[in-house]
Write an enzyme that holds these catalytic residues in place. Structure first.
Site, mmCIF file in Angstrom:
data_model
loop_
_atom_site.group_PDB
_atom_site.id
_atom_site.type_symbol
_atom_site.label_atom_id
_atom_site.label_comp_id
_atom_site.label_asym_id
_atom_site.label_seq_id
_atom_site.Cartn_x
_atom_site.Cartn_y
_atom_site.Cartn_z
ATOM 1 N N CYS A 199 0.819 -1.227 0.000
ATOM 2 C CA CYS A 199 0.000 0.000 0.000
ATOM 3 C C CYS A 199 0.849 1.271 0.000
ATOM 4 C CB CYS A 199 -0.953 -0.007 1.191
ATOM 5 S SG CYS A 199 -1.925 -1.496 1.289
ATOM 6 N N ASN B 8 -10.254 0.126 1.040
ATOM 7 C CA ASN B 8 -8.794 0.190 0.941
ATOM 8 C C ASN B 8 -8.382 -0.354 -0.433
ATOM 9 O OD1 ASN B 8 -6.056 -0.396 1.044
ATOM 10 N ND2 ASN B 8 -6.097 -1.078 3.168
ATOM 11 N N HIS C 244 -2.855 7.047 3.078
ATOM 12 C CA HIS C 244 -3.372 5.780 2.547
ATOM 13 C C HIS C 244 -4.707 5.515 3.239
ATOM 14 C CE1 HIS C 244 -4.016 1.713 1.535
ATOM 15 N NE2 HIS C 244 -3.570 1.192 2.675
#
Ligand code: UT7
Length: 324
Positions: A114, A281, A251
């Site tokens: 990520c 996500n 993020h």
């Protein structure tokens, strides 16, 4: 001093919206649990879009919106943990889709989970600073839906598919500080296994399951440290303070992580641009998608300074402090 500036951003998400209620028909969960524990209300899940399709659409959106000729790109970096192929790279496929196959372009994928977009921007920035590239396309693109165990409620409610793209070029203002870090994780707290060893010469191996596994509580703890550490480092490196920063684009993993950082670092929560409720996500895509939406909202003006901050599997983390 030569630095690199983010001159464009774009995003692409699959058409299919999957709500929390949709998921509660698949696994033992509820809209209330998902919303209160993560902030997620819905996510986009691919029905037929590939990681390369999404990378292409996000890049095209950035080029069209900011009137950039793709032929001026000489470096393509795609950050992904869900590529369509081990080989060729998503970046090479994207190069072809963009009509750049006979051009002098360097194209490669990176995997920093990520944190991928932050790593990718840092790498592109270094290429530009050293004169090895003039204009770089950096894309985070994922179809994580194919890596998920759709019977595991602790992961399948969290993730979504999508892509975010940015374009960087040389400038006298832009990236002010960059910081990345990585910590080998012996416990594989966040993992997607690849192909098992399988050949006439291999020792006997049990086939590993190919779905994502996550120790949510450990990653939450790590994220709480990593986001703070990365923000502190880019502020220190730049000689700036939080008062100089207009927005933080984190993020998009869990609204509770953002709330915790906001509280611990005494940063008003409004400074964080958060859109997790719409997309979940999306791993390496999330910062690019959020940045694109933030720029579209008209809230970022020339001279404003932003921090992009990511964390994820590896364990990896990092931040970019950039002036617009
Ligand atoms: O890009 C980086 C990737 N990952 C992350 O950033 C993840 C970071 N971690 C998190 O966001 C959170 O740890 C989660 C959202 C994954 C989990 O939230 P939590 O508050 O840490 O929940 P938990 O894992 O401690 O589970 C609490 C309870 C458990 O039940 P019991 O044992 O208390 O009876 C779980 O079985 O919630 C249960 N649970 C669920 N219940 C309904 C776990 N997942 C679900 C679910 N629906 N989807």
């Amino acid at each position: 001093m030569i630095t690199s500036k983010i001159i464009a951003a774009g995003k692409a998400v699959p058409a299919k919206i999957v709500t929390n209620d949709d998921l509660s028909r698949l696994v033992d969960t509820s809209d209330e649990w998902i919303k209160s524990r993560t902030g997620i209300e819905e996510r986009r899940i691919s029905q037929n879009e590939t990681t390369t399709d999404l990378a292409y659409e996000a890049s095209k959106a950035a080029f069209d919106k900011y009137k950039i000729d793709p032929a001026t790109i000489d470096l393509i970096i795609v950050a992904t943990i869900s590529p369509d192929n081990f080989m060729p790279s998503t970046a090479s496929l994207l190069q072809e889709r963009l009509g750049l196959n006979n051009r002098h372009v360097m194209a490669f994928d990176i995997n920093a989970a990520c944190t991928g977009l932050v790593y990718g921007i840092q790498i592109a920035h270094k290429f530009i600073q050293t004169g090895s590239a003039k204009r770089a396309l950096v894309v985070g693109s994922e179809t994580l839906s194919r890596t998920l165990n759709w019977e595991d409620r602790s992961t399948c409610v969290i993730f979504g598919d999508g892509a975010g793209a940015v374009v960087l070029e040389a400038s006298d203002r832009g990236i002010i500080a960059d910081y990345t870090n990585s910590l080998g994780d012996p416990d594989l707290n966040l993992a997607i296994p690849a192909l098992p060893l399988k050949s006439p010469f291999a020792d006997e191996m049990t086939c590993s399951p190919s779905c994502m596994t996550m120790n949510g509580a450990e990653i939450f703890k790590f994220a709480s440290f990593a986001v703070k550490d990365a923000i502190v480092h880019v502020l220190e490196k730049s000689g700036l303070t939080m008062d100089d920063i207009k927005f933080i684009v984190p993020h998009q993993a869990n609204m509770r992580i953002v709330s915790k950082i906001s509280k611990v670092m005494h940063i008003p929560v409004e400074k964080f641009y958060v859109n997790i409720k719409n997309y979940g996500n999306t791993s390496s895509a999330s910062i690019g998608i959020a940045l694109d939406e933030l720029l579209d909202s008209g809230q970022v003006h020339p001279g404003d300074k932003l921090i992009l901050v990511g964390f994820g599997g590896g364990l990896t983390w990092g931040a970019i402090l950039v002036e617009f």
